[in-house]
Design a protein around this motif. Structure first.
Motif, PDB file in Angstrom:
ATOM      1  N   ALA A 109       0.492  -1.263   0.083  1.00 30.29           N
ATOM      2  CA  ALA A 109      -0.349   0.224   0.375  1.00 30.29           C
ATOM      3  C   ALA A 109       1.072   1.361   0.070  1.00 30.29           C
ATOM      4  CB  ALA A 109      -0.833   0.333   0.620  1.00 30.29           C
ATOM      5  N   CYS A 110       2.262   1.464   0.803  1.00 29.79           N
ATOM      6  CA  CYS A 110       3.142   2.466   1.266  1.00 29.79           C
ATOM      7  C   CYS A 110       3.367   2.455  -0.028  1.00 29.79           C
ATOM      8  CB  CYS A 110       3.410   1.877   2.538  1.00 29.79           C
ATOM      9  SG  CYS A 110       3.482   2.317   3.390  1.00 29.79           S
ATOM     10  N   GLU A 111       4.080   1.458  -1.463  1.00 33.21           N
ATOM     11  CA  GLU A 111       4.524   1.942  -2.897  1.00 33.21           C
ATOM     12  C   GLU A 111       3.527   2.088  -3.262  1.00 33.21           C
ATOM     13  OE1 GLU A 111       7.469  -1.253  -4.756  1.00 33.21           O
ATOM     14  OE2 GLU A 111       6.269  -2.285  -3.340  1.00 33.21           O
ATOM     15  N   GLU A 112       2.911   1.754  -3.475  1.00 38.83           N
ATOM     16  CA  GLU A 112       1.359   2.079  -4.713  1.00 38.83           C
ATOM     17  C   GLU A 112       1.135   3.535  -4.092  1.00 38.83           C
ATOM     18  OE1 GLU A 112      -1.492  -0.610  -6.033  1.00 38.83           O
ATOM     19  OE2 GLU A 112       0.459  -1.938  -6.226  1.00 38.83           O
ATOM     20  N   ALA A 113       1.405   3.821  -3.006  1.00 42.72           N
ATOM     21  CA  ALA A 113       0.605   5.766  -2.188  1.00 42.72           C
ATOM     22  C   ALA A 113       1.651   6.500  -3.235  1.00 42.72           C
ATOM     23  CB  ALA A 113       0.329   5.703  -0.606  1.00 42.72           C
ATOM     24  N   THR A 114       3.066   5.969  -2.364  1.00 39.33           N
ATOM     25  CA  THR A 114       3.604   6.737  -3.230  1.00 39.33           C
ATOM     26  C   THR A 114       3.978   6.543  -5.113  1.00 39.33           C
ATOM     27  OG1 THR A 114       6.247   4.871  -3.015  1.00 39.33           O
ATOM     28  CG2 THR A 114       5.411   6.774  -1.219  1.00 39.33           C
ATOM     29  N   TYR A 115       4.273   5.771  -5.021  1.00 38.48           N
ATOM     30  CA  TYR A 115       4.105   5.887  -6.831  1.00 38.48           C
ATOM     31  C   TYR A 115       2.698   6.589  -7.404  1.00 38.48           C
ATOM     32  CZ  TYR A 115       3.320   4.223 -11.226  1.00 38.48           C
ATOM     33  OH  TYR A 115       2.428   4.007 -13.052  1.00 38.48           O
ATOM     34  N   LYS A 133      10.021  -0.027   8.094  1.00 39.34           N
ATOM     35  CA  LYS A 133       9.939   1.414   8.143  1.00 39.34           C
ATOM     36  C   LYS A 133      10.973   2.463   7.354  1.00 39.34           C
ATOM     37  CE  LYS A 133      10.467   4.578  12.060  1.00 39.34           C
ATOM     38  NZ  LYS A 133       8.980   4.876  12.932  1.00 39.34           N
ATOM     39  N   ALA A 134      11.605   2.166   6.400  1.00 41.11           N
ATOM     40  CA  ALA A 134      11.946   2.930   5.600  1.00 41.11           C
ATOM     41  C   ALA A 134      10.467   3.740   4.064  1.00 41.11           C
ATOM     42  CB  ALA A 134      12.716   2.069   4.841  1.00 41.11           C
ATOM     43  N   MET A 135       9.567   2.789   4.272  1.00 46.50           N
ATOM     44  CA  MET A 135       9.427   2.507   3.522  1.00 46.50           C
ATOM     45  C   MET A 135       7.846   4.216   4.329  1.00 46.50           C
ATOM     46  SD  MET A 135       7.003   1.873   0.796  1.00 46.50           S
ATOM     47  CE  MET A 135       8.028   0.404  -0.209  1.00 46.50           C
ATOM     48  N   GLN A 136       7.665   3.811   5.581  1.00 42.30           N
ATOM     49  CA  GLN A 136       7.073   4.606   6.046  1.00 42.30           C
ATOM     50  C   GLN A 136       7.655   5.826   6.491  1.00 42.30           C
ATOM     51  OE1 GLN A 136       6.036   3.488  10.286  1.00 42.30           O
ATOM     52  NE2 GLN A 136       6.019   1.168   9.942  1.00 42.30           N
ATOM     53  N   GLU A 137       8.564   6.208   6.471  1.00 44.73           N
ATOM     54  CA  GLU A 137       9.324   7.040   5.960  1.00 44.73           C
ATOM     55  C   GLU A 137       8.996   8.031   4.898  1.00 44.73           C
ATOM     56  OE1 GLU A 137      13.371   6.666   6.917  1.00 44.73           O
ATOM     57  OE2 GLU A 137      12.986   6.290   9.137  1.00 44.73           O
ATOM     58  N   ARG A 138       9.059   7.373   3.168  1.00 45.51           N
ATOM     59  CA  ARG A 138       9.239   7.371   2.317  1.00 45.51           C
ATOM     60  C   ARG A 138       7.509   8.127   1.851  1.00 45.51           C
ATOM     61  NH1 ARG A 138      10.499   3.065  -1.527  1.00 45.51           N
ATOM     62  NH2 ARG A 138       9.475   4.999  -3.394  1.00 45.51           N
ATOM     63  N   VAL A 139       6.185   7.936   3.038  1.00 49.79           N
ATOM     64  CA  VAL A 139       5.205   7.789   2.491  1.00 49.79           C
ATOM     65  C   VAL A 139       5.396   9.275   3.239  1.00 49.79           C
ATOM     66  CG1 VAL A 139       2.582   7.910   3.658  1.00 49.79           C
ATOM     67  CG2 VAL A 139       3.881   5.720   2.604  1.00 49.79           C
ATOM     68  N   PHE A 140       5.469  10.018   4.950  1.00 52.95           N
ATOM     69  CA  PHE A 140       5.434  10.671   5.452  1.00 52.95           C
ATOM     70  C   PHE A 140       6.438  11.655   5.302  1.00 52.95           C
ATOM     71  CE2 PHE A 140       4.333   7.950   8.967  1.00 52.95           C
ATOM     72  CZ  PHE A 140       2.992   7.829   9.144  1.00 52.95           C
ATOM     73  N   ASN A 141       7.210  11.544   4.460  1.00 52.48           N
ATOM     74  CA  ASN A 141       8.167  12.540   3.657  1.00 52.48           C
ATOM     75  C   ASN A 141       7.095  12.963   1.814  1.00 52.48           C
ATOM     76  OD1 ASN A 141       9.808  12.987   5.861  1.00 52.48           O
ATOM     77  ND2 ASN A 141      11.220  11.298   5.157  1.00 52.48           N
ATOM     78  N   THR A 142       5.983  12.411   2.106  1.00 50.61           N
ATOM     79  CA  THR A 142       5.867  12.741   0.634  1.00 50.61           C
ATOM     80  C   THR A 142       4.932  14.020   0.720  1.00 50.61           C
ATOM     81  OG1 THR A 142       6.375  10.932  -0.300  1.00 50.61           O
ATOM     82  CG2 THR A 142       4.806  12.047  -2.183  1.00 50.61           C
ATOM     83  N   PRO A 143       4.906  14.937   0.445  1.00 51.73           N
ATOM     84  CA  PRO A 143       4.007  16.170   0.407  1.00 51.73           C
ATOM     85  C   PRO A 143       2.347  15.656   0.513  1.00 51.73           C
ATOM     86  CG  PRO A 143       5.361  16.822  -1.077  1.00 51.73           C
ATOM     87  CD  PRO A 143       5.878  15.788  -0.265  1.00 51.73           C
ATOM     88  N   ASN A 144       2.324  15.199  -0.612  1.00 47.17           N
ATOM     89  CA  ASN A 144       1.211  15.312  -1.428  1.00 47.17           C
ATOM     90  C   ASN A 144       0.093  13.696  -0.998  1.00 47.17           C
ATOM     91  OD1 ASN A 144       2.533  13.756  -3.479  1.00 47.17           O
ATOM     92  ND2 ASN A 144       1.315  13.813  -5.135  1.00 47.17           N
ATOM     93  N   ILE A 145       0.963  13.340   0.117  1.00 48.69           N
ATOM     94  CA  ILE A 145      -0.236  11.658   0.435  1.00 48.69           C
ATOM     95  C   ILE A 145      -0.773  12.884   1.830  1.00 48.69           C
ATOM     96  CG2 ILE A 145       0.310   9.425   1.924  1.00 48.69           C
ATOM     97  CD1 ILE A 145       2.348   9.249  -0.262  1.00 48.69           C
ATOM     98  N   LYS A 146      -1.542  11.676   1.466  1.00 45.06           N
ATOM     99  CA  LYS A 146      -2.649  12.137   3.007  1.00 45.06           C
ATOM    100  C   LYS A 146      -2.902  10.534   4.161  1.00 45.06           C
ATOM    101  CE  LYS A 146      -6.292  14.686   5.514  1.00 45.06           C
ATOM    102  NZ  LYS A 146      -7.543  15.411   5.436  1.00 45.06           N
ATOM    103  N   VAL A 147      -2.218  10.423   4.638  1.00 46.67           N
ATOM    104  CA  VAL A 147      -2.882   9.173   5.881  1.00 46.67           C
ATOM    105  C   VAL A 147      -4.101   9.074   6.696  1.00 46.67           C
ATOM    106  CG1 VAL A 147      -1.870   7.631   7.587  1.00 46.67           C
ATOM    107  CG2 VAL A 147      -0.363   7.953   5.810  1.00 46.67           C
TER     108      VAL A 147
END
Length: 306
Positions: free
Chosen positions: A156-162, A183-197
């Motif tokens: 899910a995190c990979e698809e969201a960042t893509y 942890k690495a994938m979570q950081e990618r999500v939280f550091n992507t400004p146009n992803i809202k969790v």
């Protein structure tokens, strides 16, 4: 009782490609389409990333083209569902629709994997019209639009960042108060400004009209409901390999995918080969499935010659 040299189970890109190659090798393959003729691609509207179709192609049309190519070389493609297999000895014994018995000298398993869905009627209604289980397949159609991804794991995190690299806004809908991803994938999500969790939210309904998906209704842990306006709704809660027939007969991994000898299509039973998503928990693309169908056919040919 019918005896065949090569039996192929499954009719997606892997199964049909295996049929093309085994037909050209004069192995007289018999292919049973199963409960979803053409595989998952028949639920996709347009495919733009399969080589040979520069303008894109409808999923049903592409599978019809590949089917005709297999038939051109003599593949015997039949309707029917394999309901039982006995791999305890060669030749293998297979039952079709609980009645017809076939004896096969070799077997290519290309039964695929099915995406997991939430089970909402509205989700099924808009499947292929904004509801998708493959961001890399369909994300391109939602450039500069708002979309949602359901799930909290690595996929899910990979698809969201893509999708975030293509879309204006991505909502990541997570039913738990945390992400299960690395942890690495979570950081990618939280550091992507146009992803809202959106933690602790469940989808109540996928909203839409005659043009397709227009939004989703979510319910939070406190019972409050929120509507989000989106054009695409992506499921990333896992896949289920269609391997029930082979449990206890072929070696499977912890998730139920068929294990193959690295670099080959050879399974734990000599003379049985696996191709496509049924043995691939990582890529799940039409082109990789077709490539593995080719591998299975070549491995099968060499096995029978030997």
């Amino acid at each position: 009782m019918e005896t065949v040299k090569t039996l192929i189970i499954g009719s997606g890109p892997a199964g049909f490609t295996a049929a093309i190659y085994t037909s050209r090798a004069n192995l007289s393959p018999v292919l049973y389409e199963g409960i979803e003729p053409g595989g998952q691609l028949t639920t996709t509207t347009e495919i733009e990333n399969f080589p040979g179709y520069p303008e894109g192609v409808d999923g049903n049309q592409m599978m019809a083209d590949i089917r005709r190519q297999a038939e051109r070389f003599g593949a015997d493609i039949r309707k029917g569902n394999i309901t039982h297999v006995d791999l305890s000895s060669r030749p293998f014994r297979v039952t079709v629709d609980g009645e017809k018995e076939i004896v096969a000298e070799s077997l290519i398993v290309a039964t695929g994997a099915s995406a997991k869905y939430l089970g909402l009627p509205s989700e099924m209604k808009y499947r292929g019209q904004g509801v998708s289980a493959c961001a890399t397949c369909d994300g391109f159609f939602y450039r500069k639009k708002d979309v949602a991804v359901v799930g909290g794991g690595d996929t899910a995190c990979e698809e969201a960042t893509y999708l975030a690299s293509l879309c204006r806004q991505v909502y990541l809908i997570v039913r738990k108060p945390f992400l299960r991803a690395s942890k690495a994938m979570q950081e990618r999500v939280f550091n992507t400004p146009n992803i809202k969790v959106m933690f602790e939210h469940n989808t109540v309904e996928v909203l839409g009209d005659e043009s397709g998906v227009t939004g989703a209704l979510l319910r939070g842990a406190d019972g409050t409901e929120t509507r989000i306006d989106i054009a695409g709704f992506f499921l990333a809660i896992g896949h289920h390999p269609n391997t029930e027939l082979f449990a206890g007969q072929l070696e499977l991994d912890a998730e139920g995918y068929i294990k193959v000898e690295p670099g080959t299509s050879k399974t734990s039973v000599e003379g049985v080969f696996a191709a496509g998503d049924v043995k691939d928990p990582h890529y799940r693309q039409a082109i990789t499935a077709a490539g593995s169908g080719c591998m299975a056919a070549l491995d099968c040919e060499r096995f029978l010659l030997r």
